[in-house]
Design a protein around this motif. Structure first.
Motif, PDB file in Angstrom:
ATOM      1  N   ILE A 223       0.810  -1.276   0.058  1.00 59.69           N
ATOM      2  CA  ILE A 223       0.003  -0.134  -0.031  1.00 59.69           C
ATOM      3  C   ILE A 223       0.860   1.289  -0.055  1.00 59.69           C
ATOM      4  O   ILE A 223       0.572   2.210  -0.578  1.00 59.69           O
ATOM      5  CB  ILE A 223      -1.002   0.043   1.205  1.00 59.69           C
ATOM      6  N   VAL A 224       1.881   1.135   0.840  1.00 60.56           N
ATOM      7  CA  VAL A 224       3.013   2.297   0.777  1.00 60.56           C
ATOM      8  C   VAL A 224       4.268   1.913   0.136  1.00 60.56           C
ATOM      9  O   VAL A 224       4.612   0.874   0.431  1.00 60.56           O
ATOM     10  CB  VAL A 224       3.169   2.676   2.322  1.00 60.56           C
ATOM     11  N   ASP A 225       4.817   2.980  -0.675  1.00 60.04           N
ATOM     12  CA  ASP A 225       6.001   2.675  -1.364  1.00 60.04           C
ATOM     13  C   ASP A 225       6.731   4.081  -1.756  1.00 60.04           C
ATOM     14  O   ASP A 225       5.937   5.246  -1.681  1.00 60.04           O
ATOM     15  CB  ASP A 225       5.884   1.892  -2.554  1.00 60.04           C
ATOM     16  N   GLY A 323     -11.579  28.560   3.937  1.00 63.01           N
ATOM     17  CA  GLY A 323     -10.241  29.104   3.331  1.00 63.01           C
ATOM     18  C   GLY A 323     -10.056  30.294   2.695  1.00 63.01           C
ATOM     19  O   GLY A 323     -11.057  30.644   2.028  1.00 63.01           O
ATOM     20  N   ARG A 324      -9.144  31.096   3.253  1.00 65.59           N
ATOM     21  CA  ARG A 324      -9.323  32.523   2.507  1.00 65.59           C
ATOM     22  C   ARG A 324      -7.746  32.963   2.151  1.00 65.59           C
ATOM     23  O   ARG A 324      -7.700  34.115   1.718  1.00 65.59           O
ATOM     24  CB  ARG A 324      -9.699  33.451   3.819  1.00 65.59           C
ATOM     25  N   THR A 325      -6.735  32.127   2.387  1.00 70.80           N
ATOM     26  CA  THR A 325      -5.395  32.664   2.151  1.00 70.80           C
ATOM     27  C   THR A 325      -4.737  31.490   1.336  1.00 70.80           C
ATOM     28  O   THR A 325      -5.250  30.229   1.116  1.00 70.80           O
ATOM     29  CB  THR A 325      -4.640  33.174   3.288  1.00 70.80           C
ATOM     30  N   GLY A 326      -3.413  31.697   1.109  1.00 67.29           N
ATOM     31  CA  GLY A 326      -2.618  30.822   0.220  1.00 67.29           C
ATOM     32  C   GLY A 326      -2.222  29.524   1.299  1.00 67.29           C
ATOM     33  O   GLY A 326      -1.744  28.660   0.756  1.00 67.29           O
ATOM     34  N   LEU A 327      -2.353  29.886   2.604  1.00 61.57           N
ATOM     35  CA  LEU A 327      -2.107  28.735   3.472  1.00 61.57           C
ATOM     36  C   LEU A 327      -2.938  27.426   3.235  1.00 61.57           C
ATOM     37  O   LEU A 327      -2.709  26.564   3.441  1.00 61.57           O
ATOM     38  CB  LEU A 327      -2.239  29.073   4.995  1.00 61.57           C
ATOM     39  N   THR A 328      -4.168  27.801   2.758  1.00 61.35           N
ATOM     40  CA  THR A 328      -5.097  26.938   2.462  1.00 61.35           C
ATOM     41  C   THR A 328      -4.673  26.176   1.212  1.00 61.35           C
ATOM     42  O   THR A 328      -4.381  24.734   1.043  1.00 61.35           O
ATOM     43  CB  THR A 328      -6.650  27.230   2.098  1.00 61.35           C
ATOM     44  N   ALA A 329      -4.225  26.815   0.267  1.00 57.85           N
ATOM     45  CA  ALA A 329      -3.339  26.246  -1.006  1.00 57.85           C
ATOM     46  C   ALA A 329      -2.140  25.222  -0.663  1.00 57.85           C
ATOM     47  O   ALA A 329      -1.991  24.250  -1.067  1.00 57.85           O
ATOM     48  CB  ALA A 329      -3.143  27.146  -1.916  1.00 57.85           C
ATOM     49  N   MET A 330      -1.258  26.022   0.183  1.00 59.22           N
ATOM     50  CA  MET A 330      -0.292  25.208   0.766  1.00 59.22           C
ATOM     51  C   MET A 330      -0.330  23.938   1.481  1.00 59.22           C
ATOM     52  O   MET A 330       0.211  22.800   1.180  1.00 59.22           O
ATOM     53  CB  MET A 330       0.775  26.111   1.812  1.00 59.22           C
ATOM     54  N   THR A 331      -1.551  23.819   1.979  1.00 58.26           N
ATOM     55  CA  THR A 331      -1.868  22.704   2.836  1.00 58.26           C
ATOM     56  C   THR A 331      -2.320  21.779   1.644  1.00 58.26           C
ATOM     57  O   THR A 331      -1.871  20.416   1.684  1.00 58.26           O
ATOM     58  CB  THR A 331      -3.305  22.804   3.674  1.00 58.26           C
ATOM     59  N   THR A 332      -3.081  21.886   0.777  1.00 58.43           N
ATOM     60  CA  THR A 332      -3.611  21.115  -0.326  1.00 58.43           C
ATOM     61  C   THR A 332      -2.235  20.582  -1.122  1.00 58.43           C
ATOM     62  O   THR A 332      -2.241  19.489  -1.417  1.00 58.43           O
ATOM     63  CB  THR A 332      -4.540  21.829  -1.167  1.00 58.43           C
ATOM     64  N   ALA A 333      -1.396  21.415  -1.350  1.00 60.17           N
ATOM     65  CA  ALA A 333      -0.233  21.039  -2.091  1.00 60.17           C
ATOM     66  C   ALA A 333       0.749  20.024  -1.228  1.00 60.17           C
ATOM     67  O   ALA A 333       1.246  19.048  -1.888  1.00 60.17           O
ATOM     68  CB  ALA A 333       0.765  22.025  -2.274  1.00 60.17           C
ATOM     69  N   ALA A 334       0.677  20.126   0.061  1.00 64.07           N
ATOM     70  CA  ALA A 334       1.565  19.163   1.012  1.00 64.07           C
ATOM     71  C   ALA A 334       0.680  17.817   0.831  1.00 64.07           C
ATOM     72  O   ALA A 334       1.501  16.904   0.747  1.00 64.07           O
ATOM     73  CB  ALA A 334       1.495  19.789   2.239  1.00 64.07           C
ATOM     74  N   LEU A 335      -0.528  17.825   0.853  1.00 69.13           N
ATOM     75  CA  LEU A 335      -1.196  16.579   0.805  1.00 69.13           C
ATOM     76  C   LEU A 335      -0.866  15.849  -0.452  1.00 69.13           C
ATOM     77  O   LEU A 335      -0.935  14.493  -0.446  1.00 69.13           O
ATOM     78  CB  LEU A 335      -2.745  16.676   1.045  1.00 69.13           C
ATOM     79  N   PHE A 336      -0.967  16.637  -1.400  1.00 66.96           N
ATOM     80  CA  PHE A 336      -0.507  15.964  -2.890  1.00 66.96           C
ATOM     81  C   PHE A 336       0.605  15.175  -2.767  1.00 66.96           C
ATOM     82  O   PHE A 336       1.057  14.101  -3.107  1.00 66.96           O
ATOM     83  CB  PHE A 336      -0.444  16.937  -3.982  1.00 66.96           C
ATOM     84  N   LEU A 337       1.595  15.749  -2.092  1.00 68.11           N
ATOM     85  CA  LEU A 337       3.087  15.212  -1.941  1.00 68.11           C
ATOM     86  C   LEU A 337       3.056  14.088  -1.170  1.00 68.11           C
ATOM     87  O   LEU A 337       3.445  12.943  -1.498  1.00 68.11           O
ATOM     88  CB  LEU A 337       4.202  16.246  -1.654  1.00 68.11           C
ATOM     89  N   VAL A 338       2.145  13.972  -0.141  1.00 69.10           N
ATOM     90  CA  VAL A 338       2.167  12.958   0.823  1.00 69.10           C
ATOM     91  C   VAL A 338       1.470  11.678   0.089  1.00 69.10           C
ATOM     92  O   VAL A 338       1.669  10.755   0.259  1.00 69.10           O
ATOM     93  CB  VAL A 338       0.948  13.170   2.277  1.00 69.10           C
ATOM     94  N   ALA A 339       0.460  12.004  -0.886  1.00 75.15           N
ATOM     95  CA  ALA A 339      -0.411  10.863  -1.407  1.00 75.15           C
ATOM     96  C   ALA A 339       0.468  10.215  -2.471  1.00 75.15           C
ATOM     97  O   ALA A 339       0.355   9.037  -2.821  1.00 75.15           O
ATOM     98  CB  ALA A 339      -1.722  11.488  -2.406  1.00 75.15           C
ATOM     99  N   LEU A 340       1.749  10.932  -2.773  1.00 78.48           N
ATOM    100  CA  LEU A 340       2.683  10.087  -3.722  1.00 78.48           C
ATOM    101  C   LEU A 340       3.210   8.698  -3.086  1.00 78.48           C
ATOM    102  O   LEU A 340       3.497   7.519  -3.811  1.00 78.48           O
ATOM    103  CB  LEU A 340       4.142  10.718  -4.020  1.00 78.48           C
ATOM    104  N   PHE A 341       3.010   8.597  -1.710  1.00 81.21           N
ATOM    105  CA  PHE A 341       3.526   7.567  -0.946  1.00 81.21           C
ATOM    106  C   PHE A 341       2.803   6.492  -1.109  1.00 81.21           C
ATOM    107  O   PHE A 341       3.004   5.263  -0.696  1.00 81.21           O
ATOM    108  CB  PHE A 341       4.089   7.833   0.371  1.00 81.21           C
ATOM    109  N   PHE A 342       1.609   6.663  -1.413  1.00 82.41           N
ATOM    110  CA  PHE A 342       0.480   5.615  -1.727  1.00 82.41           C
ATOM    111  C   PHE A 342       0.205   5.375  -3.254  1.00 82.41           C
ATOM    112  O   PHE A 342      -0.886   4.818  -3.443  1.00 82.41           O
ATOM    113  CB  PHE A 342      -0.840   6.231  -1.112  1.00 82.41           C
ATOM    114  N   THR A 343       1.379   5.476  -3.894  1.00 82.24           N
ATOM    115  CA  THR A 343       1.030   5.203  -5.453  1.00 82.24           C
ATOM    116  C   THR A 343       0.461   3.789  -5.934  1.00 82.24           C
ATOM    117  O   THR A 343      -0.342   3.622  -6.612  1.00 82.24           O
ATOM    118  CB  THR A 343       2.602   5.497  -6.129  1.00 82.24           C
TER     119      THR A 343
END
Length: 449
Positions: A223-225, A323-343
């Protein structure tokens, strides 16, 4: 530090609220991690590498938008553009995916140049509003058609061209159930409805036969790699196809450019309006930075090996969550990178599980049809032909071309030249010459032989 950098107090928000909004946005658009590789892999590109390219492209572009604008906007490879890239350009026209990526790069460079000079807004304003809406609807119908095809619910037929598939077969039956489940959850405004349905359908597929001795969904070895390498597709752009086939490449690049422009501007205005960022005159502060961010994203997407990255309307879900600022977007971006480990888990998702997402996204886009004015017959004709031709010819470019040519000819012949623009007329001529390129070439060959 985060509060000061993203100006949280000025925007009446908190770190906790921004993080929650970023998670909400990611849940709403995480389906692209499975759907985009599924579509682009039909060109021959490596599917595992495409998962990485999708996530990296989304993360980089979203971070760029956050840093330049401080808006809660997330970006990822666009639905519609990826279908055009695969089914129209690569499969329909026989363009190698390396050549298609080079066109995406050129589109991005033009996009950036138009954004920096201010010409981009002028071009968008010059395209008749009815055709803009028709293009959106046509792409929606095209995407939904692809979803039904991938699900086995629509199949080829020698007499009628298309017909319904075998609804009782495990695959189509599972996809049909997934479509209705997703429609129900979306109608109930369930957070993450699309991604929840995808994984629910994939889970049920573990117990249904695929007709080849296995099951529709097959469990991955792990599941994780570690994330898959980008090497098979990154920096594989082939510009020789453009130089050797310049006349054929121009309409493709123009189509990428226009779909990109309409998609980004529509999303940008729609999401920021919900967030209350538009001023009293209806103008968006820092729009220049936003346009530079999404045009740079188009260039970056070609380099990592995916179709054009655009702003996502699903960002509105994060705005609704506070969500009202770029911190919302930064959080979403971080989660996209975390998702990579569940390829491995993402790669295990079958086409019948991602097909409902295409259908539902198509429905979202078709909702714009309510803005069409069908009382004026000439404009109605151009709009309807645009919408019909896209799925029937399996080509977004052909639909746009037919719509532009129809509108231009009718307005000129009816003495209503003032209702169209010079840009529309020029584009109509370009598409007309492309459509007639083959017969004109044959005629010239006969005359010279």
């Amino acid at each position: 530090m985060l509060s000061r950098f993203f100006k949280l107090a000025e925007n009446n928000t908190t770190i906790g609220r921004e993080l929650q909004a970023g998670l909400t946005t990611f849940a709403a658009m995480a389906y692209i991690l499975a759907v985009n590789p599924d579509i682009l892999a039909a060109t021959g590109m490596d599917r595992a590498a495409l998962v990485t390219a999708t996530a990296v492209g989304a993360a980089f572009s979203t971070v760029l938008m956050a840093l330049l604008t401080n808006y809660p906007l997330a970006l990822a490879p666009g639905m519609g553009i990826n279908a055009y890239f695969t089914y129209s350009v690569c499969i329909g026209m026989g363009v190698p995916w390396q050549g298609a990526l080079a066109m995406v790069f050129v589109n991005g460079v033009l996009f950036l140049a138009l954004s920096l000079t201010g010409i981009r807004e002028k071009i968008i304003k010059a395209i008749p509003y009815q055709l803009k809406i028709a293009i959106t609807c046509g792409i929606g119908l095209f995407i939904a058609f692809i979803g039904l095809k991938n699900a086995g619910l629509v199949v080829a037929h020698p007499a009628t061209l298309v017909t319904h598939g075998e609804f009782g077969a495990p695959g189509p039956l599972l996809a049909l159930g997934g479509i209705f489940l997703m429609l129900f959850l979306v109608a109930r405004r369930t957070p993450g409805a699309i991604v929840l349905t995808i994984f629910a359908v994939a889970a049920v597929g573990l117990f249904l036969p695929d007709g080849q001795g296995g099951t529709i969904t097959r469990l991955p070895e792990s599941i994780v790699d570690t994330p898959a390498s980008l090497a098979p597709i990154a920096l594989e752009l082939d510009f020789t196809y453009i130089t050797q086939n310049l006349w054929a490449a121009i309409p493709i690049i123009l189509t990428l450019l226009f779909v990109d422009m309409f998609d980004n501007i529509g999303t940008l205005i729609g999401v920021t309006q919900r967030a209350g960022f538009l001023n009293k005159d209806g103008e968006l502060p820092r729009i220049g930075r936003a346009l530079v961010a999404d045009s740079t994203a188009a260039i970056a997407s070609s380099l990592v090996g995916t179709s054009t990255v655009v702003s996502y309307i699903e960002s509105a879900s994060g705005v609704e969550a506070g969500g009202r600022t770029g911190l919302t977007a930064m959080t979403t971006a971080a989660l996209f990178l975390v998702a990579l480990f569940f390829t491995p888990l993402i790669l295990a998702v079958p086409s019948v599980a991602t097909a409902p997402a295409l259908v539902v996204v198509g429905v979202f886009m078709m909702q714009s049809a309510r803005e069409l004015d069908l009382k004026d017959f000439p404009w109605a004709a151009a709009a309807v032909l645009t919408i019909l031709v896209m799925p029937l010819t399996f080509s977004i470019a052909t639909g746009i071309g037919v719509g532009l040519i129809t509108a231009a000819l009718l307005m000129l012949l009816l003495g209503r030249r003032k209702e169209t623009t010079v840009v529309t007329l020029v584009l109509a001529v370009v598409f007309l010459l492309e459509f007639l390129r083959t017969p004109i070439g044959h005629l010239i060959a006969r005359l010279t032989s």
